[in-house]
Design a protein around this motif. Structure first.
Motif, PDB file in Angstrom:
ATOM      1  N   MET A 226       0.162  -1.421  -0.387  1.00  0.00           N
ATOM      2  CA  MET A 226      -0.058   0.284  -0.372  1.00  0.00           C
ATOM      3  C   MET A 226       0.941   1.093   0.139  1.00  0.00           C
ATOM      4  SD  MET A 226      -1.319   0.157   3.401  1.00  0.00           S
ATOM      5  CE  MET A 226      -1.772  -1.390   3.898  1.00  0.00           C
ATOM      6  N   ASP A 227      -0.008   2.076  -0.443  1.00  0.00           N
ATOM      7  CA  ASP A 227       1.108   3.079  -0.401  1.00  0.00           C
ATOM      8  C   ASP A 227       1.242   4.048   0.889  1.00  0.00           C
ATOM      9  OD1 ASP A 227      -0.801   5.565  -0.295  1.00  0.00           O
ATOM     10  OD2 ASP A 227      -2.368   4.531  -2.007  1.00  0.00           O
ATOM     11  N   GLU A 228       2.104   5.188   1.245  1.00  0.00           N
ATOM     12  CA  GLU A 228       2.455   5.376   2.379  1.00  0.00           C
ATOM     13  C   GLU A 228       0.925   6.670   2.949  1.00  0.00           C
ATOM     14  OE1 GLU A 228       4.671   7.336   6.166  1.00  0.00           O
ATOM     15  OE2 GLU A 228       5.235   5.644   4.358  1.00  0.00           O
ATOM     16  N   ALA A 229       0.356   7.548   1.945  1.00  0.00           N
ATOM     17  CA  ALA A 229      -0.814   8.123   2.642  1.00  0.00           C
ATOM     18  C   ALA A 229      -2.184   7.191   2.958  1.00  0.00           C
ATOM     19  CB  ALA A 229      -1.516   8.631   1.285  1.00  0.00           C
ATOM     20  N   THR A 230      -2.340   5.808   2.189  1.00  0.00           N
ATOM     21  CA  THR A 230      -3.476   4.537   3.030  1.00  0.00           C
ATOM     22  C   THR A 230      -2.714   4.232   4.369  1.00  0.00           C
ATOM     23  OG1 THR A 230      -3.896   4.572   0.462  1.00  0.00           O
ATOM     24  CG2 THR A 230      -4.233   3.448   2.242  1.00  0.00           C
ATOM     25  N   TYR A 231      -1.286   4.149   4.467  1.00  0.00           N
ATOM     26  CA  TYR A 231      -0.323   3.453   5.783  1.00  0.00           C
ATOM     27  C   TYR A 231      -0.927   4.530   6.875  1.00  0.00           C
ATOM     28  CZ  TYR A 231       2.774   1.681   8.428  1.00  0.00           C
ATOM     29  OH  TYR A 231       3.246   1.036   9.981  1.00  0.00           O
ATOM     30  N   SER A 232      -0.587   5.947   6.432  1.00  0.00           N
ATOM     31  CA  SER A 232      -0.627   6.710   7.665  1.00  0.00           C
ATOM     32  C   SER A 232      -1.988   6.709   7.993  1.00  0.00           C
ATOM     33  CB  SER A 232      -0.189   7.690   6.937  1.00  0.00           C
ATOM     34  OG  SER A 232       1.275   7.671   6.355  1.00  0.00           O
ATOM     35  N   GLY A 233      -2.240   7.188   7.239  1.00  0.00           N
ATOM     36  CA  GLY A 233      -4.090   6.990   7.336  1.00  0.00           C
ATOM     37  C   GLY A 233      -5.297   5.630   7.772  1.00  0.00           C
TER      38      GLY A 233
END
Length: 108
Positions: free
Chosen positions: A2-9
Motif C-alpha cells: 500500500m502507498d504511504e498515505a493509505t498506510y498513514s491513515g
C-alpha cells in the motif's frame, strides 16, 4: 504494497481507536501516551505495551506480554493480522496484553 498515505491513515485510525479505549481507564490503572509513531500503554505496575509503526514494511509492531508481533493490514478483511499466520488480530492482541498487565481488557 500500500502507498504511504493509505498506510498513514490506517495507522492513525488504529492509534485513535486504541487511545479512545484506553481513555476509559482510571489513569491509576492504565496510562496511554502517543508520540509520533509510537503509542505506549503503561500499567500501575509499570508494565508496558508498546504499539509502533514499521513504515518501511507498512506494518504495526506490538511489544507486550513477553512478545513482539508484527501486524499487516488485510484490506479484504479490514483487519490488522499478525504476519506469521497465527490468527492474531491487532486490537484483540492489545486488549489481551492490557488485561494481563492491569486485570482489565480494553473495550473498543
Amino acid at each position: 504494497m500500500m502507498d504511504e498515505a493509505t498506510y498513514s491513515g490506517l495507522v492513525a485510525a488504529a492509534f485513535k481507536r486504541i487511545l479512545a479505549a484506553a481513555d476509559g481507564f482510571d489513569p491509576d490503572v492504565l496510562e496511554a501516551d502517543s508520540t509520533g509513531d509510537m503509542l505506549t500503554l503503561t500499567s500501575a505496575s509499570r508494565e508496558k505495551c508498546i504499539v509502533n509503526t514499521q513504515r518501511a514494511v507498512r506494518q504495526i509492531w506490538v511489544a507486550g506480554g513477553g512478545q513482539g508481533i508484527h501486524f499487516s493490514y488485510e484490506p479484504g478483511q479490514g483487519l490488522w493480522l499478525d504476519d506469521k499466520g497465527k490468527g492474531l488480530e491487532l486490537f484483540r492482541f492489545v486488549s489481551d496484553v492490557v488485561r494481563s498487565m492491569s486485570g482489565e481488557a480494553l473495550t473498543y
